[in-house]
Every structure is written in structure tokens, then in C-alpha cells.
Design a protein around this motif. Structure first.
Motif, PDB file in Angstrom:
ATOM      1  N   PRO A  79       0.681  -1.198  -0.167  1.00  0.00           N
ATOM      2  CA  PRO A  79       0.064  -0.096  -0.050  1.00  0.00           C
ATOM      3  C   PRO A  79       0.671   1.209  -0.063  1.00  0.00           C
ATOM      4  CG  PRO A  79      -0.256  -1.084   2.076  1.00  0.00           C
ATOM      5  CD  PRO A  79       0.413  -2.032   1.097  1.00  0.00           C
ATOM      6  N   ARG A  80       2.140   1.186   0.708  1.00  0.00           N
ATOM      7  CA  ARG A  80       2.897   2.389   0.645  1.00  0.00           C
ATOM      8  C   ARG A  80       4.040   2.259  -0.343  1.00  0.00           C
ATOM      9  NH1 ARG A  80       3.350   3.958   7.033  1.00  0.00           N
ATOM     10  NH2 ARG A  80       0.992   4.187   7.463  1.00  0.00           N
ATOM     11  N   LEU A  81       3.987   1.429  -1.139  1.00  0.00           N
ATOM     12  CA  LEU A  81       5.215   1.140  -2.258  1.00  0.00           C
ATOM     13  C   LEU A  81       4.766   1.753  -3.606  1.00  0.00           C
ATOM     14  CD1 LEU A  81       6.523  -2.069  -0.916  1.00  0.00           C
ATOM     15  CD2 LEU A  81       7.449  -0.030  -0.334  1.00  0.00           C
ATOM     16  N   SER A  82       5.699   2.316  -4.323  1.00  0.00           N
ATOM     17  CA  SER A  82       5.322   2.841  -5.498  1.00  0.00           C
ATOM     18  C   SER A  82       5.973   1.721  -6.553  1.00  0.00           C
ATOM     19  CB  SER A  82       6.478   3.988  -5.826  1.00  0.00           C
ATOM     20  OG  SER A  82       6.419   4.187  -7.272  1.00  0.00           O
ATOM     21  N   ILE A  83       4.858   1.158  -7.244  1.00  0.00           N
ATOM     22  CA  ILE A  83       5.380   0.172  -8.143  1.00  0.00           C
ATOM     23  C   ILE A  83       6.287   0.584  -9.110  1.00  0.00           C
ATOM     24  CG2 ILE A  83       4.313  -1.432 -10.100  1.00  0.00           C
ATOM     25  CD1 ILE A  83       1.746  -1.670  -8.615  1.00  0.00           C
ATOM     26  N   GLU A  84       6.238   1.493  -9.685  1.00  0.00           N
ATOM     27  CA  GLU A  84       7.201   2.225 -10.646  1.00  0.00           C
ATOM     28  C   GLU A  84       8.840   2.304  -9.841  1.00  0.00           C
ATOM     29  OE1 GLU A  84       5.831   5.894 -13.187  1.00  0.00           O
ATOM     30  OE2 GLU A  84       5.105   6.159 -11.276  1.00  0.00           O
ATOM     31  N   ALA A  85       8.771   2.795  -8.675  1.00  0.00           N
ATOM     32  CA  ALA A  85      10.044   2.776  -8.097  1.00  0.00           C
ATOM     33  C   ALA A  85      10.548   1.268  -7.697  1.00  0.00           C
ATOM     34  CB  ALA A  85       9.884   3.738  -6.804  1.00  0.00           C
ATOM     35  N   GLN A  86       9.539   0.539  -7.322  1.00  0.00           N
ATOM     36  CA  GLN A  86      10.135  -0.941  -6.907  1.00  0.00           C
ATOM     37  C   GLN A  86      10.655  -1.597  -8.280  1.00  0.00           C
ATOM     38  OE1 GLN A  86      10.363  -2.242  -3.787  1.00  0.00           O
ATOM     39  NE2 GLN A  86       9.997  -0.171  -3.055  1.00  0.00           N
ATOM     40  N   ALA A  87       9.961  -1.556  -9.274  1.00  0.00           N
ATOM     41  CA  ALA A  87      10.259  -2.169 -10.484  1.00  0.00           C
ATOM     42  C   ALA A  87      11.491  -1.575 -11.118  1.00  0.00           C
ATOM     43  CB  ALA A  87       9.042  -1.945 -11.490  1.00  0.00           C
ATOM     44  N   ARG A  88      11.551  -0.257 -10.965  1.00  0.00           N
ATOM     45  CA  ARG A  88      13.075   0.311 -11.255  1.00  0.00           C
ATOM     46  C   ARG A  88      14.037  -0.212 -10.530  1.00  0.00           C
ATOM     47  NH1 ARG A  88      11.238   5.079 -11.063  1.00  0.00           N
ATOM     48  NH2 ARG A  88      11.744   5.689  -9.168  1.00  0.00           N
ATOM     49  N   ASN A  89      13.969  -0.287  -9.187  1.00  0.00           N
ATOM     50  CA  ASN A  89      15.107  -0.712  -8.185  1.00  0.00           C
ATOM     51  C   ASN A  89      15.234  -2.073  -8.717  1.00  0.00           C
ATOM     52  OD1 ASN A  89      15.013   1.688  -7.253  1.00  0.00           O
ATOM     53  ND2 ASN A  89      13.726   0.949  -5.317  1.00  0.00           N
ATOM     54  N   ALA A  90      14.214  -2.988  -8.810  1.00  0.00           N
ATOM     55  CA  ALA A  90      14.759  -4.597  -9.263  1.00  0.00           C
ATOM     56  C   ALA A  90      15.326  -4.429 -10.366  1.00  0.00           C
ATOM     57  CB  ALA A  90      13.277  -5.192  -9.092  1.00  0.00           C
ATOM     58  N   ARG A  91      14.881  -3.703 -11.474  1.00  0.00           N
ATOM     59  CA  ARG A  91      15.520  -3.689 -12.846  1.00  0.00           C
ATOM     60  C   ARG A  91      16.951  -3.470 -12.740  1.00  0.00           C
ATOM     61  NH1 ARG A  91      11.652  -1.261 -15.039  1.00  0.00           N
ATOM     62  NH2 ARG A  91      12.282   0.998 -14.782  1.00  0.00           N
ATOM     63  N   TYR A  92      17.243  -2.437 -11.922  1.00  0.00           N
ATOM     64  CA  TYR A  92      18.554  -1.743 -11.767  1.00  0.00           C
ATOM     65  C   TYR A  92      19.406  -2.853 -11.001  1.00  0.00           C
ATOM     66  CZ  TYR A  92      22.563   1.134  -9.717  1.00  0.00           C
ATOM     67  OH  TYR A  92      23.744   1.597  -9.415  1.00  0.00           O
ATOM     68  N   GLU A  93      19.033  -3.404 -10.117  1.00  0.00           N
ATOM     69  CA  GLU A  93      19.683  -4.624  -9.276  1.00  0.00           C
ATOM     70  C   GLU A  93      20.256  -5.696 -10.253  1.00  0.00           C
ATOM     71  OE1 GLU A  93      18.073  -5.615  -5.626  1.00  0.00           O
ATOM     72  OE2 GLU A  93      18.335  -3.501  -5.025  1.00  0.00           O
ATOM     73  N   ALA A  94      18.935  -6.058 -11.062  1.00  0.00           N
ATOM     74  CA  ALA A  94      19.149  -7.337 -11.969  1.00  0.00           C
ATOM     75  C   ALA A  94      20.446  -7.015 -13.006  1.00  0.00           C
ATOM     76  CB  ALA A  94      17.917  -7.712 -12.657  1.00  0.00           C
ATOM     77  N   ILE A  95      20.082  -5.828 -13.667  1.00  0.00           N
ATOM     78  CA  ILE A  95      21.170  -5.583 -14.853  1.00  0.00           C
ATOM     79  C   ILE A  95      22.455  -5.261 -13.932  1.00  0.00           C
ATOM     80  CG2 ILE A  95      21.645  -3.946 -16.379  1.00  0.00           C
ATOM     81  CD1 ILE A  95      18.606  -3.375 -16.863  1.00  0.00           C
ATOM     82  N   THR A  96      22.620  -4.519 -13.035  1.00  0.00           N
ATOM     83  CA  THR A  96      24.139  -4.147 -12.706  1.00  0.00           C
ATOM     84  C   THR A  96      24.731  -5.578 -12.137  1.00  0.00           C
ATOM     85  OG1 THR A  96      23.139  -3.324 -10.484  1.00  0.00           O
ATOM     86  CG2 THR A  96      23.703  -1.836 -12.244  1.00  0.00           C
ATOM     87  N   SER A  97      23.957  -6.509 -11.547  1.00  0.00           N
ATOM     88  CA  SER A  97      24.705  -7.784 -11.181  1.00  0.00           C
ATOM     89  C   SER A  97      25.646  -8.448 -12.208  1.00  0.00           C
ATOM     90  CB  SER A  97      23.342  -8.568 -10.605  1.00  0.00           C
ATOM     91  OG  SER A  97      22.769  -9.107 -11.593  1.00  0.00           O
ATOM     92  N   LEU A  98      25.210  -8.093 -13.564  1.00  0.00           N
ATOM     93  CA  LEU A  98      25.983  -8.681 -14.474  1.00  0.00           C
ATOM     94  C   LEU A  98      26.991  -7.940 -15.104  1.00  0.00           C
ATOM     95  CD1 LEU A  98      22.801  -9.920 -16.616  1.00  0.00           C
ATOM     96  CD2 LEU A  98      24.147 -11.304 -15.044  1.00  0.00           C
ATOM     97  N   MET A  99      27.143  -6.903 -14.382  1.00  0.00           N
ATOM     98  CA  MET A  99      28.384  -5.673 -14.922  1.00  0.00           C
ATOM     99  C   MET A  99      29.391  -5.681 -13.954  1.00  0.00           C
ATOM    100  SD  MET A  99      25.753  -2.572 -15.949  1.00  0.00           S
ATOM    101  CE  MET A  99      27.244  -1.721 -16.668  1.00  0.00           C
ATOM    102  N   ALA A 100      30.533  -5.498 -14.378  1.00  0.00           N
ATOM    103  CA  ALA A 100      31.832  -5.277 -13.548  1.00  0.00           C
ATOM    104  C   ALA A 100      32.255  -3.768 -13.764  1.00  0.00           C
ATOM    105  CB  ALA A 100      32.847  -6.095 -13.984  1.00  0.00           C
ATOM    106  N   ALA A 101      33.347  -3.279 -12.956  1.00  0.00           N
ATOM    107  CA  ALA A 101      33.778  -2.202 -12.980  1.00  0.00           C
ATOM    108  C   ALA A 101      34.149  -1.800 -14.393  1.00  0.00           C
ATOM    109  CB  ALA A 101      35.026  -1.775 -11.973  1.00  0.00           C
ATOM    110  N   GLY A 102      33.926  -0.650 -14.790  1.00  0.00           N
ATOM    111  CA  GLY A 102      34.401  -0.432 -16.332  1.00  0.00           C
ATOM    112  C   GLY A 102      33.444  -0.773 -17.453  1.00  0.00           C
ATOM    113  N   ASP A 103      32.550  -1.301 -17.300  1.00  0.00           N
ATOM    114  CA  ASP A 103      31.595  -1.822 -18.086  1.00  0.00           C
ATOM    115  C   ASP A 103      30.662  -0.587 -18.411  1.00  0.00           C
ATOM    116  OD1 ASP A 103      32.598  -4.182 -18.224  1.00  0.00           O
ATOM    117  OD2 ASP A 103      31.004  -5.206 -17.047  1.00  0.00           O
ATOM    118  N   GLY A 104      29.829  -0.735 -19.445  1.00  0.00           N
ATOM    119  CA  GLY A 104      28.802   0.630 -20.053  1.00  0.00           C
ATOM    120  C   GLY A 104      27.572   0.032 -20.108  1.00  0.00           C
ATOM    121  N   LEU A 105      26.670   0.727 -19.370  1.00  0.00           N
ATOM    122  CA  LEU A 105      25.134   0.389 -19.430  1.00  0.00           C
ATOM    123  C   LEU A 105      24.556   1.297 -20.379  1.00  0.00           C
ATOM    124  CD1 LEU A 105      22.516  -1.262 -18.469  1.00  0.00           C
ATOM    125  CD2 LEU A 105      22.631   0.436 -16.457  1.00  0.00           C
ATOM    126  N   LEU A 106      23.997   0.735 -21.369  1.00  0.00           N
ATOM    127  CA  LEU A 106      23.391   1.543 -22.340  1.00  0.00           C
ATOM    128  C   LEU A 106      22.002   1.596 -22.196  1.00  0.00           C
ATOM    129  CD1 LEU A 106      25.829   0.492 -23.947  1.00  0.00           C
ATOM    130  CD2 LEU A 106      24.734   1.312 -25.914  1.00  0.00           C
TER     131      LEU A 106
END
Length: 484
Positions: free
Chosen positions: A102-129
Motif C-alpha cells: 500500500p505504501r510502495l510505488s510500483i514504478e520505483a520498486q520495479a525500477r530498483n529491481a531492474r537496476y539491481e538485476a542489470i548491474t549484477s551482470l556488470m563489472a567496473a568499467g563496463d558500460g550500461l546503455l
């Protein structure tokens, strides 16, 4: 005769090349595309495929995040896999769970989950497009205005930005309008998905995209371009502010007297004018990695920290940020992290018999007891580690006798009489805490070792005189270390 759609005058591959050059992405690094399958990311994916053919020195990956929020989510993932095969680019489908409440923004939660999922596959120096474009920039500026943000928020998105352990964020389409992208997709018959949630105006960005921005563009056709220009000017001014804050801030950051972490010195801060007080406090909050506070919250915190009576107990909760004052310094912590670290039990029993019997200890050495360190969990971020030590150079606790049960306890009563090995006279625990300058909220986190019901040592602070090793015989050394 039907009107012919003009062919867009931009080349996505060239835009990607410009971004990669500006970000100085090294050869061998990975270029990762946040790939939703929508028209914007499809155009960027096609451009990346063209760029990849001419630039084999980089590694490439498309990442599609499966949120599971739509009945079409499986079909979208299948579409992205099919398209990736056509582009001859590798793809990873990451399934995530989005917190809904009830107090959570679906937009924000989805964005955070997406960010964590993508960056988990990256290393220092990689580029995210990402496929952010000119109209996305206008939406971001309008949302920043709605939230009352200053130059930093109004700076919106940059074409190239460094984030999270020296990774690079690249937005090649940031100067291209939505109309141009859709026109290119139509001219090249690019197949893409349509997310039905994009038509739901209850989400702020959709409301702006569907109802507000079309009216603004109808009145002022170049508003997206001029808003982007304003964002760039704000970013320029913010860069100057950040540079000056970075020069002044270190003199206000002091290490805590015991343990890890830092505090914010308030005595010198009170000598600055209000604007600099706000900028420096905001800078310290950012330095610690906490979410930024609003101007009203900053002013409230500053008033409490500087103007409240010296003996007043200051404890402010502003979102997830907890601000406390102790002896003229401000201490910041995370409400969520402190809740997670709350001690579930006050006493841990520890059987050392088998552990000590397996330890190979020789004079002058300090080794781990047994094959691995013994860890006593008393929270999430900290652990007590037991070492068996025979070196006369370190202070050690004598081994327990066979009839002595070892326990680890917390929140020991302040009236407890202590006899630290490093001071001549004994003193009550609460007086020792004051002497050490330990803030009240940190005291309950300190582990105490007991043999039966007798205090042996306060880990990290002292050993009781009656239990300290006086010769070169092997003894125990208890340490508190951060978990990995």
C-alpha cells in the motif's frame, strides 16, 4: 496521395560510438543494453548490433528484466530472445520479484529491481546503455519541478555518467525525440512490443507523456529541446557547487572515537552561513550514500542539530535516514539497516572445548581456532570472530576452565562494575561509556564475553584484570569484524 514519412537524419550506431568515446570505455569491457523490447530499446538494440560488427574489441549483452507484473511478460521475454538472435547479440533474461504494498510505488520498486538485476551482470568499467531520449528528459525535468528539487535534480539525465563502482551509464539517444525514434522504427519496419501499462495515467510519467507533454508541444514545439538546455545549465552550475563542497566537506568529517564509521562535526558548521550549512549537510548525506532530503527536511535537521539545547536528545527520522546528535557531532544511520541488525537474543552460549582442542598453537603465533574462524552472529552487518593467540604482544583472555560456561551478551546494565586491564581503577560501565565517548545507541551493539556469570571482557575495548593473560601462554582474543 498519402504523406510520405521522412527518414530520420540520425544514425544510432554513430551516437553509440560518440557515447563510448566520451565515457572512455576500455577495450575488453562489456557494453550492456537495458532491453525492454519497446520501440526505444529496439532502435537502440539495432544500432548496437551495427556498432558491434565494427567494434569487436568490446563484449556485448542485452538484458531483459522479467518483472512478472503483466500477463504478457513471458511473451515479451520470448520476443526479446528472438530479436537478440536476429541482432546476433547475446541476451540474458533476469526474473525478479517486485515488492508490492500500500505504501510502495510500483514504478520505483520495479525500477530498483531492474537496476539491481542489470548491474549484477556488470563489472567496473563496463558500460550500461539505456534508451532514454529527449522526451524522457523533459519528463524528468517536470517531475523534478513537481518534487521541488534544486539544481541537482533539475540537472536531470546526462549523456554519460559514472555510477556504482566506476561503471559507465550511456544514453546515446538523449538528443533524439520520441517522434524521430518512432519514425526510424517505422521506416525500417522494426518489430517491438507495446507495454499496456504505458497507457495507464495513474503513473506520473505516463500522465505527463499522455496528457501534459502533447499540450506543451502543441503550444511550444521546441520545449523538449529548451528544457534539456536548462537541465544542462543546471548540471553545469551543480558541478561548480559539488567541486567547492568536495573541498570543504572533508574538514567536517571525523572518524568515530571507537569502531568504524564517521560523524559530522557541528561546532565548525555553526560558524558558516545558512546556505553553506545546508550544502555541507546535504554533501555529507550524499557522501554516506543516503537518499537526499528535501529542503524542508534539511532545514528541520539543521535547526535541531544546531539550535536545540546541548543536553537535548536529538533523534530525527526522515524517511530511511536516522539523524542523531552526541557531543557536538551528528551521526547518520539507516532505519531499515538498524531494524535488520536489532539483536534477537541477548545471550549466545559458546562451547569452546572441541574448538580449542583442535587448535594448533605454538609460542609466538596467532592462528584461527580450528579450521575456520568461529563467528557469533549478533546482527546482520557485524560478527564476533574468535582467535586463539599465543603472542605476548597482544592482550589475551585466559582460557576458560572446564567448569566455566562461555557466553556472549549484549545490553549489559550500566551499573555493572568493571575493572579494565588498561586503567588503574575500576568504574561503572555507564561511566566507562562516557569516558570512551560511545553514543548511547551504539552501546547495546558491543558484545561482552562472560565465563559463567562473571564479566571477562568488552570486545574491542578492554579485558577484565582478573582474566588477562600475564605470561606467554596461549589465550583468546575476541574481535569484531564486518561481514562480507
Amino acid at each position: 496521395m498519402s504523406k510520405r514519412t521522412p527518414v530520420p537524419d540520425f544514425d544510432v550506431s554513430s551516437l553509440i560510438a560518440d557515447c563510448v568515446a566520451k565515457a572512455s570505455v576500455d577495450s575488453g569491457s562489456q557494453l550492456v543494453l537495458a532491453y525492454s523490447g519497446g520501440v526505444d530499446s529496439e532502435v537502440l538494440a539495432l544500432g548496437l548490433a551495427n556498432f558491434a560488427r565494427d567494434n569487436p574489441q568490446y563484449r556485448y549483452l542485452l538484458v531483459h528484466v522479467h518483472h512478472g507484473l503483466s500477463s504478457n511478460a513471458d511473451a515479451w521475454a520470448a520476443h526479446c530472445q528472438s530479436q537478440a538472435a536476429k541482432y546476433n547479440l547475446p541476451i540474458e533474461i533476469k526474473r525478479v520479484e517486485v515488492k508490492i504494498g500500500p505504501r510502495l510505488s510500483i514504478e520505483a520498486q520495479a525500477r530498483n529491481a531492474r537496476y539491481e538485476a542489470i548491474t549484477s551482470l556488470m563489472a567496473a568499467g563496463d558500460g550500461l546503455l539505456t534508451a532514454h531520449h529527449l522526451d524522457d528528459q523533459l519528463e524528468t525535468v517536470l517531475l523534478a519541478l513537481k518534487r521541488g528539487l534544486g539544481p541537482k535534480g533539475l540537472s536531470a539525465m546526462g549523456e554519460v555518467q559514472t555510477f556504482d563502482n566506476n561503471k559507465q551509464l550511456l544514453r546515446p539517444l538523449l538528443s533524439i525525440s520520441r517522434e524521430q525514434i518512432e519514425s526510424l522504427a517505422a521506416s525500417q519496419a522494426i518489430v517491438h512490443i507495446e507495454d499496456e501499462s504505458n497507457q495507464d495515467s495513474k503513473f506520473d510519467r505516463n500522465f505527463l507523456r499522455l496528457e501534459i507533454i502533447p499540450k506543451l508541444k502543441a503550444r511550444w514545439s521546441s520545449i523538449a529541446v529548451t528544457a534539456s538546455r536548462s537541465a544542462a545549465l543546471c548540471a553545469q552550475q551543480q558541478a561548480v557547487i559539488d567541486e567547492e563542497v568536495s573541498k570543504r566537506l572533508p574538514s567536517y568529517i571525523v572518524p568515530v572515537s571507537q569502531g568504524n564509521g564517521t560523524a559530522f562535526e557541528l561546532s565548525d558548521l555553526s560558524e558558516q552561513d545558512l546556505n553553506w550549512q545546508l550544502l555541507l549537510l546535504r554533501g555529507y548525506i550524499e557522501y554516506l550514500g543516503f537518499a537526499p532530503l528535501s529542503q524542508v527536511q534539511l532545514e528541520q535537521a539543521l535547526y535541531q542539530l544546531l539550535d536545540a539545547k546541548p543536553d537535548a536528545k536529538i533523534e530525527l527520522r526522515l524517511g530511511d535516514t536516522l539523524i542523531r546528535r552526541f557531543r557536538g557531532r551528528a551521526y547518520l544511520s539507516s532505519v531499515e539497516a538498524e531494524h535488520a541488525e536489532r539483536i534477537a537474543k541477548s545471550v549466545f552460549e559458546l562451547d569452546l572445548t572441541s574448538l580449542l582442542s583442535s587448535a594448533s598453537v605454538r609460542a609466538g603465533e596467532c592462528v584461527k581456532a580450528g579450521n575456520a574462524e568461529t563467528r557469533l552472529g549478533f546482527g546482520v552487518s557485524e560478527l564476533a570472530t574468535l582467535w586463539v593467540c599465543s603472542s605476548a604482544k597482544s592482550d589475551r583472555v585466559r582460557f576458560p576452565n572446564t567448569d566455566e560456561k562461555v557466553s556472549v551478551r549484549f545490553s549489559v546494565a550500566g551499573s555493572t562494575r568493571c575493572s579494565p586491564h588498561n586503567r588503574q581503577k575500576g568504574r561503572e560501565l555507564k561511566k566507562l561509556w562516557q569516558e570512551y565517548g560511545i553514543p548511547p545507541w551504539e552501546r547495546e551493539k558491543v558484545p561482552f564475553i562472560f565465563y559463567n556469570d562473571v564479566l571477562v571482557c568488552a570486545v574491542g575495548y578492554w579485558i577484565e584484570k582478573a582474566f588477562i593473560c600475564r605470561d606467554v601462554s596461549a589465550g583468546l582474543s575476541f574481535k569484531v569484524v564486518a561481514s562480507n
